[in-house]
Design an enzyme around this catalytic site. Structure first.
Site, mmCIF file in Angstrom:
data_model
loop_
_atom_site.group_PDB
_atom_site.id
_atom_site.type_symbol
_atom_site.label_atom_id
_atom_site.label_comp_id
_atom_site.label_asym_id
_atom_site.label_seq_id
_atom_site.Cartn_x
_atom_site.Cartn_y
_atom_site.Cartn_z
ATOM 1 N N GLU A 1 27.867 4.971 168.229
ATOM 2 C CA GLU A 1 28.819 3.796 168.693
ATOM 3 C C GLU A 1 29.978 4.645 169.450
ATOM 4 O O GLU A 1 30.799 4.168 170.278
ATOM 5 C CB GLU A 1 29.039 2.953 167.936
ATOM 6 C CG GLU A 1 29.894 3.389 166.585
ATOM 7 C CD GLU A 1 29.388 3.960 165.518
ATOM 8 O OE1 GLU A 1 28.179 4.578 165.678
ATOM 9 O OE2 GLU A 1 29.750 3.979 164.263
ATOM 10 N N SER B 1 51.637 -18.386 177.040
ATOM 11 C CA SER B 1 52.454 -17.107 177.142
ATOM 12 C C SER B 1 52.574 -16.332 178.525
ATOM 13 O O SER B 1 53.469 -15.687 178.708
ATOM 14 C CB SER B 1 52.518 -16.307 175.894
ATOM 15 O OG SER B 1 51.318 -15.699 176.184
ATOM 16 N N GLY B 2 51.364 -16.533 179.242
ATOM 17 C CA GLY B 2 51.298 -15.913 180.474
ATOM 18 C C GLY B 2 50.704 -14.453 180.211
ATOM 19 O O GLY B 2 50.046 -13.897 180.976
ATOM 20 N N GLY C 1 30.676 3.600 156.445
ATOM 21 C CA GLY C 1 31.588 3.271 155.421
ATOM 22 C C GLY C 1 32.192 4.722 154.698
ATOM 23 O O GLY C 1 31.473 5.451 154.789
ATOM 24 N N VAL D 1 47.251 -12.611 178.642
ATOM 25 C CA VAL D 1 45.826 -12.515 178.986
ATOM 26 C C VAL D 1 45.079 -13.575 178.339
ATOM 27 O O VAL D 1 44.190 -14.569 178.926
ATOM 28 C CB VAL D 1 44.924 -11.274 178.880
ATOM 29 C CG1 VAL D 1 43.533 -11.215 179.527
ATOM 30 C CG2 VAL D 1 45.830 -10.043 179.513
ATOM 31 N N ASP D 2 45.066 -13.564 176.798
ATOM 32 C CA ASP D 2 44.351 -14.684 176.093
ATOM 33 C C ASP D 2 44.694 -16.156 176.325
ATOM 34 O O ASP D 2 43.665 -16.701 176.421
ATOM 35 C CB ASP D 2 44.418 -13.921 174.535
ATOM 36 C CG ASP D 2 44.158 -12.559 174.431
ATOM 37 O OD1 ASP D 2 43.456 -11.996 175.342
ATOM 38 O OD2 ASP D 2 44.520 -11.981 173.286
ATOM 39 N N SER D 3 45.784 -16.516 176.299
ATOM 40 C CA SER D 3 46.433 -17.700 176.451
ATOM 41 C C SER D 3 46.048 -18.121 177.699
ATOM 42 O O SER D 3 45.751 -19.311 177.890
ATOM 43 C CB SER D 3 47.966 -18.147 176.192
ATOM 44 O OG SER D 3 48.796 -17.483 176.929
ATOM 45 N N SER D 4 46.202 -17.223 178.725
ATOM 46 C CA SER D 4 45.788 -17.510 180.049
ATOM 47 C C SER D 4 44.257 -18.004 180.411
ATOM 48 O O SER D 4 43.894 -18.961 181.021
ATOM 49 C CB SER D 4 46.094 -16.536 181.196
ATOM 50 O OG SER D 4 47.472 -16.452 181.332
ATOM 51 N N LYS E 1 38.640 -8.117 173.762
ATOM 52 C CA LYS E 1 39.495 -7.972 174.919
ATOM 53 C C LYS E 1 38.782 -7.753 176.350
ATOM 54 O O LYS E 1 39.148 -8.452 177.149
ATOM 55 C CB LYS E 1 40.715 -6.848 174.531
ATOM 56 C CG LYS E 1 41.815 -6.992 175.220
ATOM 57 C CD LYS E 1 42.637 -8.243 174.803
ATOM 58 C CE LYS E 1 43.934 -8.341 175.554
ATOM 59 N NZ LYS E 1 44.847 -9.162 174.678
ATOM 60 N N CYS F 1 25.171 6.193 159.675
ATOM 61 C CA CYS F 1 26.000 6.973 158.715
ATOM 62 C C CYS F 1 25.899 6.515 157.405
ATOM 63 O O CYS F 1 24.478 6.600 156.593
ATOM 64 C CB CYS F 1 27.308 7.063 159.388
ATOM 65 S SG CYS F 1 28.472 8.315 158.184
ATOM 66 N N TYR F 2 26.789 5.823 156.700
ATOM 67 C CA TYR F 2 26.657 5.233 155.425
ATOM 68 C C TYR F 2 25.366 4.228 155.578
ATOM 69 O O TYR F 2 24.667 4.419 154.279
ATOM 70 C CB TYR F 2 27.961 4.491 154.865
ATOM 71 C CG TYR F 2 27.907 3.900 153.367
ATOM 72 C CD1 TYR F 2 28.135 4.626 152.500
ATOM 73 C CD2 TYR F 2 27.520 2.583 153.461
ATOM 74 C CE1 TYR F 2 28.139 4.107 151.054
ATOM 75 C CE2 TYR F 2 27.624 1.934 152.071
ATOM 76 C CZ TYR F 2 27.724 2.674 151.033
ATOM 77 O OH TYR F 2 27.618 2.317 149.780
ATOM 78 N N HIS G 1 27.201 8.977 164.695
ATOM 79 C CA HIS G 1 27.670 7.911 165.199
ATOM 80 C C HIS G 1 27.327 7.419 166.713
ATOM 81 O O HIS G 1 28.194 7.830 167.512
ATOM 82 C CB HIS G 1 29.111 7.634 164.962
ATOM 83 C CG HIS G 1 29.755 7.560 163.580
ATOM 84 N ND1 HIS G 1 29.633 6.365 162.700
ATOM 85 C CD2 HIS G 1 30.013 8.528 162.514
ATOM 86 C CE1 HIS G 1 30.118 6.459 161.603
ATOM 87 N NE2 HIS G 1 30.216 7.794 161.461
#
Ligand code: XMP
Length: 514
Positions: A171, A223-224, A55, A226-229, A370, A82-83, A169
């Site tokens: 990550e 919508s075609g 942070g 990725v997410d809505s499909s 994603k 870190c923080y 970090h």
């Protein structure tokens, strides 16, 4: 979902979503919560481990985000980064001060590899540092297990209480073996079995959706993308024909995209659902005629989209559920998850639900990143070309055509873009570039083709690499690939006699070209 979980407590650092992603890469389910989350709530979740993030603050300042010492006495392993590491020391009686030397960037760190955190890590490795403050005195019960030339406590542990602190970090991918360190924490120290797998997520979600929807009717705006499909296929598998997908073809899609979506979701496709394709091209072109200003174009496309959707929804009548393809970064960034809230506001939020008669929203991808949505898509058997589709803005090619949008210009940009995408894929670059597309400038200039003078448009090619789409750098595409694209576009697309490559980064440019 009833399963082992690690929670990430967010202190506002920029890498917080990365922490959660890396943990999930270790097959451990993980969620982000604000540092303001009540201790009782944390206990009730029965996490197997807790990670405190980085942070921007100094933990010794009065109004800095803090935590109660009780957090470290729950008998649950805690890792501070870190923080988070400094806060752990500060709260437990150590000392944190402004560092005599600020460390930023790649830094050589030496490890005590007998620490369970660093098992299997080399004795010295490059790690990503970013701090002004440092741990000048460890809290009682801690021992240092890593150091750098300037930082005596790059990591500390109190194995008796299962408390660990890392100044750098792990990550961030610049940290060599960082994922291994997080793996050691969640799988070793916390004892997670690693049961978070995409196939079980998909199967559980389908069962849960089936239970939730019962005999209800479900509506999805497809919508075609990725997410809505992925959301639509998950629901189709759960409730079949109780699901209706409405797909509005606004005439601003990429070449063949409307037909590709129909091939997957329409009556010839593999899924049982009600699919409605609305061919509204002329309607959109009509509304956009003569409009040049980009914001105005966006508004018209957005409003018209809602109107078309609304007309279809009215025909269907009341539904019980409306599906939205919200994903985890949207949830975190809209402030439900933690402190990172403030960083980004969203493009496609709002709009639809107002005009449809429904009782509840279902968001089957709400907990996924994603890349996990893509994995779920593959797991569900959705074709790869759909699953790995480029991000595509809601207003479509409407914002990749400078100036007035006409059917002819849409066709030019569709053809040019298809050639560009084909050549990028042929060169094997399609999975390594963040986003790439062709756009149509409003510039016409003189050229010569054969023996004839031309006066045609210039196409702009854009390709960027980006982590978060908030900033981006133009991608280095081999010159030979660009030349092939240029010569194919000029030979194959009528109305184009020049091709530019856009070198602008974001900022000062944007990714889209409008
Ligand atoms: P900009 O152009 O703002 O784009 O740098 C950042 C990312 O957002 C996408 N984008 C949109 N996505 N609806 C969307 O769903 C929109 O209206 C929209 N505008 C931009 C853009 O493609 C890039 O990935």
């Amino acid at each position: 979902m009833n399963q082992e979980k690690v929670i990430v407590i967010d202190f506002g650092g920029q890498y917080n979503q990365l922490v959660a992603r890396r943990v999930r890469e270790c097959n451990v389910y993980c969620e982000i919560f604000s540092y303001k989350t009540d201790l009782e709530q944390i206990k009730a979740m029965q996490p197997k481990g807790i990670i405190l993030t980085g942070g921007p603050n100094s933990c010794y300042e009065a109004d800095s985000p803090g935590c109660t010492p009780e957090l470290f006495r729950l008998g649950i392993p805690v890792l501070g980064l870190c923080y988070g590491a400094q806060l752990m020391m500060h709260v437990l009686g150590g000392k944190v001060e402004k560092a005599p030397v600020r460390e930023y960037g790649k830094t050589q760190v030496s490890f005590n590899t007998e620490s369970p955190l660093f098992a299997g890590v080399p004795e010295s490795a490059v790690c990503w540092m970013s701090h002004f403050d440092y741990i000048s005195e460890m809290a009682p019960g801690f021992e240092a297990v890593a150091h750098t030339a300037d930082c005596p406590v790059a990591a500390a542990q109190n194995t008796a209480d299962d408390l660990y602190a890392i100044q750098f970090h792990p990550e961030v991918l610049h940290t060599q073996d960082g994922t291994k360190m997080l793996y050691n924490f969640v799988r070793g120290i916390c004892g997670c079995a690693g049961t978070w797998k995409m196939d079980s997520f998909v199967e559980n979600s389908i069962q849960e959706l089936r239970k939730k929807v019962g005999n209800g009717k479900v509506l999805c705006a497809l919508s075609g993308g990725v997410d809505s499909s992925v959301a639509a296929v998950m629901l189709a598998k759960a409730v079949g024909e109780q699901l209706t997908c409405v797909f509005v073809d606004h005439g601003l899609l990429r070449k063949n995209e409307g037909d590709e979506v129909e091939a997957v979701f329409g009556p010839q496709g593999p899924y049982k659902l009600n699919f409605i394709r609305v061919n509204a091209q002329e309607r959109f072109y009509g509304k956009l005629a003569g409009v040049e200003e980009p914001e105005r174009k966006r508004k018209i496309i957005g409003e018209e989209f809602i109107r078309v959707f609304e007309e279809e929804a009215k025909k269907i009548g009341a539904v019980d559920f409306l599906v939205q393809g919200t994903i985890y970064p949207d949830v975190v960034e809209s402030g439900l998850g933690g402190e990172s809230a403030v960083i980004k506001s969203h493009h496609n939020v709002g709009g639809l639900p107002d005009c449809v008669d429904f009782k509840e929203i279902i968001e089957p991808l709400r907990n996924l990143f994603k890349d996990e949505v893509r994995k779920a898509g593959l797991e569900l058997g959705i074709p790869e070309y759909l699953v790995f589709r480029q991000p595509f803005p809601g207003p479509g090619l409407g914002i990749r055509i400078i100036g007035e949008v006409t059917a002819q210009k849409v066709q030019i940009v569709q053809e040019a873009d298809a050639i560009y995408r084909e050549e990028i894929a042929k060169a094997g670059l399609d999975r390594s570039i963040g986003q790439y597309f062709a756009a149509l400038t409003n510039m016409r200039s003189v050229g010569v083709m054969g023996d004839e003078r031309t006066y045609d448009y210039a196409v702009a090619l854009r390709a960027v690499n980006t982590v978060d789409f908030m900033t981006a750098e133009s991608a280095e595409i081999p010159f030979a690939v660009l030349q092939t694209v240029m010569s194919r576009i000029i030979n194959e697309v009528r109305g184009v006699n020049r091709v530019f490559y856009d070198l602008t980064s974001k900022p000062p440019g944007t990714i889209e070209f409008e």
